[in-house]
Design an enzyme around this catalytic site. Structure first.
Site, PDB file in Angstrom:
ATOM      1  N   CYS A   1       9.842 -17.761   1.674  1.00 47.34           N
ATOM      2  CA  CYS A   1      10.678 -17.891   0.476  1.00 47.34           C
ATOM      3  C   CYS A   1       9.983 -18.794  -0.535  1.00 47.34           C
ATOM      4  O   CYS A   1       9.405 -19.812  -0.161  1.00 47.34           O
ATOM      5  CB  CYS A   1      12.039 -18.496   0.819  1.00 47.34           C
ATOM      6  SG  CYS A   1      13.098 -17.438   1.816  1.00 47.34           S
TER       7      CYS A   1
ATOM      8  N   GLN B   1      13.660  -0.270   5.443  1.00 48.86           N
ATOM      9  CA  GLN B   1      13.962  -1.372   4.537  1.00 48.86           C
ATOM     10  C   GLN B   1      14.473  -2.565   5.345  1.00 48.86           C
ATOM     11  O   GLN B   1      15.254  -2.397   6.283  1.00 48.86           O
ATOM     12  CB  GLN B   1      15.011  -0.951   3.510  1.00 48.86           C
ATOM     13  CG  GLN B   1      14.516   0.075   2.508  1.00 48.86           C
ATOM     14  CD  GLN B   1      13.555  -0.510   1.483  1.00 48.86           C
ATOM     15  OE1 GLN B   1      13.234  -1.689   1.510  1.00 48.86           O
ATOM     16  NE2 GLN B   1      13.088   0.323   0.573  1.00 48.86           N
TER      17      GLN B   1
ATOM     18  N   PHE C   1       6.761  10.184  -0.290  1.00 51.19           N
ATOM     19  CA  PHE C   1       6.700   8.948   0.501  1.00 51.19           C
ATOM     20  C   PHE C   1       8.038   8.789   1.234  1.00 51.19           C
ATOM     21  O   PHE C   1       8.665   7.739   1.197  1.00 51.19           O
ATOM     22  CB  PHE C   1       6.436   7.726  -0.385  1.00 51.19           C
ATOM     23  CG  PHE C   1       5.224   7.849  -1.271  1.00 51.19           C
ATOM     24  CD1 PHE C   1       3.957   7.518  -0.789  1.00 51.19           C
ATOM     25  CD2 PHE C   1       5.341   8.294  -2.578  1.00 51.19           C
ATOM     26  CE1 PHE C   1       2.841   7.625  -1.611  1.00 51.19           C
ATOM     27  CE2 PHE C   1       4.229   8.405  -3.406  1.00 51.19           C
ATOM     28  CZ  PHE C   1       2.981   8.073  -2.923  1.00 51.19           C
TER      29      PHE C   1
ATOM     30  N   ASN D   1      14.889   8.309   4.769  1.00 49.37           N
ATOM     31  CA  ASN D   1      15.909   7.414   4.219  1.00 49.37           C
ATOM     32  C   ASN D   1      16.629   8.012   3.011  1.00 49.37           C
ATOM     33  O   ASN D   1      17.851   7.876   2.876  1.00 49.37           O
ATOM     34  CB  ASN D   1      15.254   6.083   3.839  1.00 49.37           C
ATOM     35  CG  ASN D   1      16.247   5.022   3.416  1.00 49.37           C
ATOM     36  OD1 ASN D   1      17.194   4.725   4.143  1.00 49.37           O
ATOM     37  ND2 ASN D   1      16.040   4.435   2.251  1.00 49.37           N
TER      38      ASN D   1
ATOM     39  N   GLU E   1       5.339  12.885   3.565  1.00 47.61           N
ATOM     40  CA  GLU E   1       5.003  11.539   4.049  1.00 47.61           C
ATOM     41  C   GLU E   1       3.550  11.515   4.511  1.00 47.61           C
ATOM     42  O   GLU E   1       3.048  12.503   5.054  1.00 47.61           O
ATOM     43  CB  GLU E   1       5.933  11.157   5.204  1.00 47.61           C
ATOM     44  CG  GLU E   1       5.549   9.950   6.024  1.00 47.61           C
ATOM     45  CD  GLU E   1       5.372   8.685   5.206  1.00 47.61           C
ATOM     46  OE1 GLU E   1       4.417   7.940   5.483  1.00 47.61           O
ATOM     47  OE2 GLU E   1       6.183   8.443   4.284  1.00 47.61           O
TER      48      GLU E   1
ATOM     49  N   CYS F   1       8.239  -1.152  -5.445  1.00 54.70           N
ATOM     50  CA  CYS F   1       8.211  -2.511  -4.901  1.00 54.70           C
ATOM     51  C   CYS F   1       7.110  -3.341  -5.551  1.00 54.70           C
ATOM     52  O   CYS F   1       6.782  -4.422  -5.070  1.00 54.70           O
ATOM     53  CB  CYS F   1       8.046  -2.484  -3.381  1.00 54.70           C
ATOM     54  SG  CYS F   1       6.579  -1.614  -2.807  1.00 54.70           S
TER      55      CYS F   1
END
Length: 475
Positions: free
Chosen positions: A98, A299, A328, A333, A349, A431
């Protein structure tokens, strides 16, 4: 040491005001220009100050000096920011997991939104027609996947360290708890230390991977059904002794965890004890259950993944007559929820193991007739490759950090050659805001798309990780 580095330890008493925060959560301040800099119309030297926040007046200690900038750590906060928060974790500032616990969660979200918008403006030269409302969820105990390092310090410290790496270093943080892991896993960290310390291969077990599945029935009165399923993958570089195996089995029984071993490459990961079990997560809105293995990509934040999938499918505006491509696709998901809405979905994929899991999950959910899958290298894509996939009204892309540049370039070529193969709408989940912005530039300036909407998903609270979602429509 890099050329130009000057390792120093100089305390600076002259206060300075922090202007902004960078993606590493360092406060950025700027010295007043010297006479020489002012004469050449140059601004003053930039100081990156670890632990300082925008608007704060601080003194600092310089730790590294270069000609154009210095790095420092905060020494004293003379005027704290109104959005400064008290870190919850004892290892904050040392552990690299973090970087933003000292920043109020609303300010974290605002900073990530600014990063996305700035990258779109400066890299892509595009402004989104609509800014989506940021999505957020639980800010603690949200992480259901983690890779912890282990290092034997028994000679000097009489213990084993298990945890995340310290910020930008090869050292393992000395941590006895982790506030972003579910409590039952955080509480295991001291016990894992004792376990590894007692193994004969203590020097040859460098990593423990954690994967947590959802309970079979969270509302059940049966504790076996209402508890999450936790798998621990031990990276054993030497074979276990009989005594080691006994210790691992006893640990699994005592703490109700599922132990896997990885003696070599990822293909060698296998359950050790017990030999049966099931990890899964669910997408209740779409009546989907997704079994997975500890080595499969999923995830890390189950709650936010549900919100992510829900928003993506809503924004895609899938019609019952649509054919959809999911690029991907991982273990399915997005593919399987899309199959509840569309006529046909093709998931593509790059990894064979994930493609096989996606096919298995389609069968598990009774969707094999509507969801099909293929394995293909999505970083080696041409316009001919895209044409071979066939036309589809809607695309969903969820690439890793390196983005989807080849695919975007292929769409740009098709825009000039065979535009009828281009999807009417694309939802792109990212991301990495910089590779996203690069791909936005290609799609908007070369492939005939406009950026309809963009927004962030706070998938990883207290970290600098920026997850975002954007929508493209044919111009």
């Amino acid at each position: 040491m890099h050329r130009g580095d000057k390792p120093v330890n100089i305390e600076v008493a002259e206060p300075i005001t922090v202007e902004v925060l960078d993606l590493d959560a360092q406060g950025i301040a700027r010295l007043a220009p010297s006479e020489e800099e002012a004469a050449q119309d140059q601004s003053g030297k930039v100081i990156f100050i670890k632990g300082a926040l925008p608007t704060e007046l601080v003194t600092y200690t310089v730790t590294s000096d270069k000609s154009r900038f210095s790095k420092a750590k905060v020494r004293e906060i003379l005027k704290p920011a109104v959005f400064r928060a008290e870190p919850k974790c004892a290892a904050f500032g040392i552990c690299g997991g973090c970087t933003m616990q000292h920043l109020d969660i609303r300010a974290q979200v605002a900073m990530k939104q600014r990063v996305l918008e700035d990258d779109l403006q400066h890299i892509a030269k595009v402004k989104s027609e609509e800014i989506l409302c940021p999505m957020g969820g639980p800010t603690w105990e949200y992480r259901h996947r983690a890779r912890l390092s282990a290092v034997n310090r028994s000679i000097k410290k009489g213990t084993v360290l298990i945890g995340f790496h310290e910020g930008k270093s090869g050292y393992v943080a000395d941590m006895l708890a982790c506030e972003i892991l579910p409590k039952h896993v955080s509480d295991l960290l001291p016990e894992m230390r004792k376990l590894v310390m007692g193994l004969s291969i203590v020097d040859r077990m460098p990593q423990i991977e954690i994967a947590i599945g959802e309970p079979e029935d969270a509302q059940s009165d049966d504790p076996q059904k209402s508890k999450p399923v936790t798998a621990l993958v031990f990276r054993n570089l030497k074979p276990l002794t009989t005594e080691d195996e006994q210790l691992l089995r006893a640990f699994a029984d005592q703490h109700e965890v599922w132990i896997w071993l990885q003696p070599k490459g990822i293909e060698t990961i296998a359950p050790f004890y017990p030999l049966t079990g099931k990890l899964c997560y669910r997408l209740p809105e779409f009546e989907i259950e997704m079994p997975f293995k500890p080595c499969d990509f999923t995830q890390v934040n189950h709650m936010m993944n549900r919100a992510l999938v829900s928003r993506a499918i809503r924004l895609l505006e899938v019609q019952p007559t649509d054919r959809v491509l999911d690029l991907f696709c991982g273990i399915g998901n997005f593919t399987l929820p899309l199959a509840r809405k569309a006529k046909q979905v093709l998931g593509i994929e790059g990894l064979e193991s994930l493609t096989a899991r996606a096919k298995s999950n389609a069968q598990h959910n009774g969707l094999s007739d509507k969801a099909s899958f293929m394995q293909s290298d999505l970083f080696e894509v041409t316009s001919e490759t895209v044409a071979s996939w066939g036309g589809a009204e809607r695309w969903l892309m969820d690439p890793p950090r390196k983005g989807a540049m080849d695919i975007c370039k292929a769409l740009a070529e098709l825009h000039l050659q065979q535009s009828d193969l281009l999807p009417e709408r694309i939802v792109y989940v990212s991301c990495n805001p910089k590779t996203l912005a690069r791909d936005v530039e290609i799609l908007c300036h070369q492939a005939g798309y406009r950026l309809s909407s963009a927004g962030i998903i706070n998938m990883f609270p207290h970290t600098s990780h920026v997850e975002s979602m954007v929508v493209f429509d044919r111009a």
